[in-house]
Design an enzyme around this catalytic site. Structure first.
Site, mmCIF file in Angstrom:
data_model
loop_
_atom_site.group_PDB
_atom_site.id
_atom_site.type_symbol
_atom_site.label_atom_id
_atom_site.label_comp_id
_atom_site.label_asym_id
_atom_site.label_seq_id
_atom_site.Cartn_x
_atom_site.Cartn_y
_atom_site.Cartn_z
ATOM 1 C CE LYS A 200 24.321 19.686 -82.701
ATOM 2 N NZ LYS A 200 25.148 19.601 -83.547
ATOM 3 N N GLY A 252 21.246 29.133 -83.861
ATOM 4 C CA GLY A 252 21.627 28.643 -85.004
ATOM 5 C C GLY A 252 20.477 29.728 -86.204
ATOM 6 C CB SER A 253 19.534 29.108 -89.658
ATOM 7 O OG SER A 253 19.043 27.547 -89.722
ATOM 8 C CB THR A 254 15.290 31.678 -88.189
ATOM 9 O OG1 THR A 254 15.567 32.915 -88.094
ATOM 10 C CG2 THR A 254 13.622 32.093 -88.426
ATOM 11 C CB THR A 256 17.667 25.033 -87.383
ATOM 12 O OG1 THR A 256 18.412 24.011 -88.756
ATOM 13 C CG2 THR A 256 18.487 23.816 -86.339
ATOM 14 N N GLY A 257 15.169 26.774 -86.157
ATOM 15 C CA GLY A 257 14.908 27.329 -84.737
ATOM 16 C C GLY A 257 14.065 26.833 -84.500
ATOM 17 C CD GLU A 405 20.720 35.244 -91.002
ATOM 18 O OE1 GLU A 405 20.834 33.926 -91.434
ATOM 19 O OE2 GLU A 405 21.620 35.390 -89.892
HETATM 20 P P1 NAD Z 1 22.318 26.001 -88.240
HETATM 21 O O1 NAD Z 1 20.859 26.183 -87.626
HETATM 22 O O2 NAD Z 1 22.686 24.806 -89.447
HETATM 23 O O3 NAD Z 1 22.970 24.657 -87.572
HETATM 24 C C1 NAD Z 1 22.863 25.615 -86.217
HETATM 25 C C2 NAD Z 1 23.065 24.337 -84.686
HETATM 26 O O4 NAD Z 1 21.738 23.091 -84.899
HETATM 27 C C3 NAD Z 1 24.535 23.341 -85.288
HETATM 28 O O5 NAD Z 1 25.192 22.793 -83.935
HETATM 29 C C4 NAD Z 1 23.503 21.396 -86.457
HETATM 30 O O6 NAD Z 1 24.019 20.662 -86.564
HETATM 31 C C5 NAD Z 1 22.426 22.103 -85.155
HETATM 32 N N1 NAD Z 1 20.779 21.324 -86.077
HETATM 33 C C6 NAD Z 1 21.235 21.104 -87.057
HETATM 34 N N2 NAD Z 1 19.397 19.807 -87.257
HETATM 35 C C7 NAD Z 1 18.917 20.308 -86.107
HETATM 36 C C8 NAD Z 1 18.105 19.314 -85.343
HETATM 37 N N3 NAD Z 1 17.043 19.229 -86.418
HETATM 38 N N4 NAD Z 1 17.608 19.859 -84.663
HETATM 39 C C9 NAD Z 1 18.623 20.462 -83.504
HETATM 40 N N5 NAD Z 1 19.410 20.977 -83.915
HETATM 41 C C10 NAD Z 1 20.281 20.783 -85.567
HETATM 42 O O7 NAD Z 1 22.736 27.308 -88.394
HETATM 43 P P2 NAD Z 1 24.710 28.037 -88.617
HETATM 44 O O8 NAD Z 1 24.547 27.556 -89.909
HETATM 45 O O9 NAD Z 1 24.946 26.516 -87.871
HETATM 46 O O10 NAD Z 1 25.149 28.207 -87.830
HETATM 47 C C11 NAD Z 1 24.482 29.877 -88.569
HETATM 48 C C12 NAD Z 1 23.152 30.523 -88.349
HETATM 49 O O11 NAD Z 1 23.235 31.204 -86.807
HETATM 50 C C13 NAD Z 1 22.718 31.514 -89.169
HETATM 51 O O12 NAD Z 1 21.411 31.731 -88.920
HETATM 52 C C14 NAD Z 1 22.849 32.973 -87.752
HETATM 53 O O13 NAD Z 1 22.651 33.820 -87.686
HETATM 54 C C15 NAD Z 1 22.487 32.211 -86.160
HETATM 55 N N6 NAD Z 1 22.799 33.149 -85.409
HETATM 56 C C16 NAD Z 1 22.483 32.877 -84.026
HETATM 57 C C17 NAD Z 1 22.763 34.156 -82.602
HETATM 58 C C18 NAD Z 1 22.053 34.370 -82.656
HETATM 59 O O14 NAD Z 1 22.834 35.186 -81.362
HETATM 60 N N7 NAD Z 1 21.081 35.099 -82.249
HETATM 61 C C19 NAD Z 1 24.294 33.551 -83.384
HETATM 62 C C20 NAD Z 1 25.327 32.785 -84.282
HETATM 63 C C21 NAD Z 1 24.400 32.497 -85.310
#
Ligand code: NAD
Length: 501
Positions: A200, A252-254, A256-257, A405
């Site tokens: 996704k 993704g972000s901490t 959402t993680g 961040e």
């Molecule tokens: P995000 O957490 O907003 O979204 C990431 C993904 O999660 C998207 O595809 C989003 O649609 C999906 N998502 C949103 N809500 C969800 C849920 N409840 N359940 C499952 N999936 C869901 O992050 P972003 O804004 O797309 O990316 C930026 C963030 O990603 C920054 O915090 C950045 O540091 C991090 N990032 C980390 C790495 C790494 O390798 N550590 C690499 C790139 C980006």
């Protein structure tokens, strides 16, 4: 400074027609209209105009994709192939990505906003290298044998060994900063391990994943083994809660993680999380200012700072602080601004209006907390989502701009007197993704490396990654590692076998 844009790359007909087409979901080897009637608008960050629409998938669409992946897994069409045959198909995929490299690069620049130079060299170039490296693991997945000491029945003999088996259906969830590259970081080790996958992409940047699905299918990845579902949080949530998914690989972000990890535990779904960072540079007093400036600029402002590993805090020995920060501000202040399709532009738009506004709000909060902007930080009055690269001083370690961040072109510099203090400040964060140490004193570097709480520590550089070098975070920057053998470990289960004879 604004780039004149005279050498702008012209979008090819192939890219233009791909963007304009009606985008479906890629399930079971074909395009599907899906059950959801909702649509997501996809914007071009350089102009702020809508360039495409994709399906905003719902739970039923996610279920269709997961079911397709499960059928493919159970059938053995992929996992039971000879490892060498899986490797060969993945190598063909690398060749196909390379052959279509300019199309992928232009598409990514159009949708993500990044420089065409980065799209060509990293989203495509480094990704092709990654695929070739990781494809090789398909034929190198091993267990080990053990001399066991089981005492019963008396005189019995046993042979014990371990096997690594594909974990099953994988959910790969991808952010918007490196949409193609990070999708591939999940796809290829999952496929090398014998898994099936549903990817996704981010709702902001779904286009290259859709093109990748087509290219992978043409390279010989069988139907159902690689599916792409476009959508946002609803689709992501449905995917991570799906009981048939065996492994979630999330970047993704901490924030959402944490939701993903909490949901995963309900089904004991395996998960790995690659999350945010607030990554420090610690610069000792022996550095040569001329030699460090370009490296720090790259570490902080590459891809407009929209890099999880980017340097966003700079700790410099007080004796060099003014010299280094002035040199950085002069260099950052003269970076040319322009669309990603202009190869001469050094700073390109951020991914979305929402993100530009969030970065601008963080900078405004910094000003309100008393920060000094040595350069940049303003949003120019022009089309596109630009923020000028900012070098910020005059803030304490606990200022919001030094702690949160921002994920944009913002570097906060803080002086230190004592190296132990610098390391304490560098570690004083919930994050622990990357860090770098800048010094010519080898002894100091070797003594400090073990003290730094980060998954990757660079010395005299900040940002290079290699497919063989494990990548992931300490603390709230994540759980698990991508790249290297560790990537394969994350997509396999370990089975112990004990044979009485
Ligand atoms: P995000 O957490 O907003 O979204 C990431 C993904 O999660 C998207 O595809 C989003 O649609 C999906 N998502 C949103 N809500 C969800 C849920 N409840 N359940 C499952 N999936 C869901 O992050 P972003 O804004 O797309 O990316 C930026 C963030 O990603 C920054 O915090 C950045 O540091 C991090 N990032 C980390 C790495 C790494 O390798 N550590 C690499 C790139 C980006």
């Amino acid at each position: 400074m604004e780039s004149q844009g005279s050498g702008m790359v012209a979008i090819s007909d192939e890219v233009a027609s791909f963007v304009a087409r009606e985008h479906g979901l890629f399930i079971d080897g074909g395009w599907h209209a899906g059950q959801s009637s909702a649509r997501l608008d996809v914007f071009g960050p350089a102009t702020g105009t809508r360039i495409a629409q994709v399906i905003d998938a719902n739970a039923a669409d996610v279920d269709a994709a997961v079911s397709s992946a499960a059928r493919a897994f159970e059938s053995g069409v992929w996992r039971k192939l000879r490892p060498a045959d899986r490797e060969r198909i993945l190598l063909k995929l690398a060749d196909a990505l390379e052959a279509n490299g300019e199309t992928f690069a232009q598409l990514e620049t159009l949708n993500q906003g990044k420089s065409i130079n980065i799209a060509r060299a990293v989203e495509v170039g480094a990704t092709v290298e990654y695929i070739r490296y990781m494809a090789g693991w398909a034929t190198k997945i091993t267990g080990e044998t053990m001399d066991v000491s089981i005492p019963f029945p008396p005189g019995a003999r046993f042979t014990a060994y371990t096997r690594r088996e594909p974990v099953g259906v994988v959910a790969g969830i991808v952010p918007w900063n490196f949409p193609l590259m990070i999708a591939v970081w999940k796809l290829i080790p999952a496929l090398a391990s014998g898994c099936s996958i549903v990817i996704k992409p981010s709702p902001e940047t779904p286009l290259t994943a859709l093109l990748l699905a087509r290219v992978a299918s043409e390279a010989g990845v069988p139907p159902g083994v690689f599916n792409v579902v476009t959508g946002g949080a609803v689709a992501g949530d449905a995917l991570v809660r799906h009981p048939v998914v065996s492994k979630i690989s999330f970047t993704g972000s901490t924030r959402t993680g944490k939701l993903v990890g909490t949901a995963a535990v309900q089904n004991m779904t395996r998960f790995s999380l690659e999350l945010g960072g607030k990554n420090p540079i610690v610069m000792l007093d022996d550095v040569d200012a001329d030699q460090v400036v370009q490296g720090v600029l790259a570490g902080a402002f590459f891809n407009q700072g929209q890099v999880c590993a980017a340097a966003s805090r700079l700790y410099v020995h007080r004796s060099r602080f003014a010299q280094i920060t002035d040199a950085l501000a002069a260099a950052a202040g003269s970076m040319t601004l322009g669309p990603g399709l202009d190869p001469a532009a050094q700073i390109n738009p951020l991914v979305s209006a929402r993100h530009r506004d969030a970065v601008a709000a963080s900078i405004a909060r910094g000003r309100a907390e008393g920060a000094t902007l040595l350069c940049g930080g303003d949003t120019p009055d022009r089309d596109g989502y630009y923020v000028k690269p900012a070098v910020i001083t005059g803030v304490a370690q606990d200022a919001t701009v030094a702690r949160e961040e921002i994920f944009g072109p913002v570097l906060v510099a803080i002086p230190f007197d004592d190296t132990a203090d610098a390391i304490r400040m560098a570690n004083d964060t919930p994050y622990g993704l990357t860090a770098s140490l800048w010094t010519n004193d080898l002894k100091a570097a070797l003594n400090l490396i073990p003290e730094i709480q980060a998954g990757t520590v660079w010395v005299n550089c900040h940002i290079p990654l290699d497919p063989g070098m494990p990548f992931g975070g300490f603390k709230q920057s994540g759980i698990g590692r991508e790249f290297g053998r560790q990537a394969i470990d994350g997509f396999t289960e370990l089975k112990s076998v004990c044979i009485a004879h």
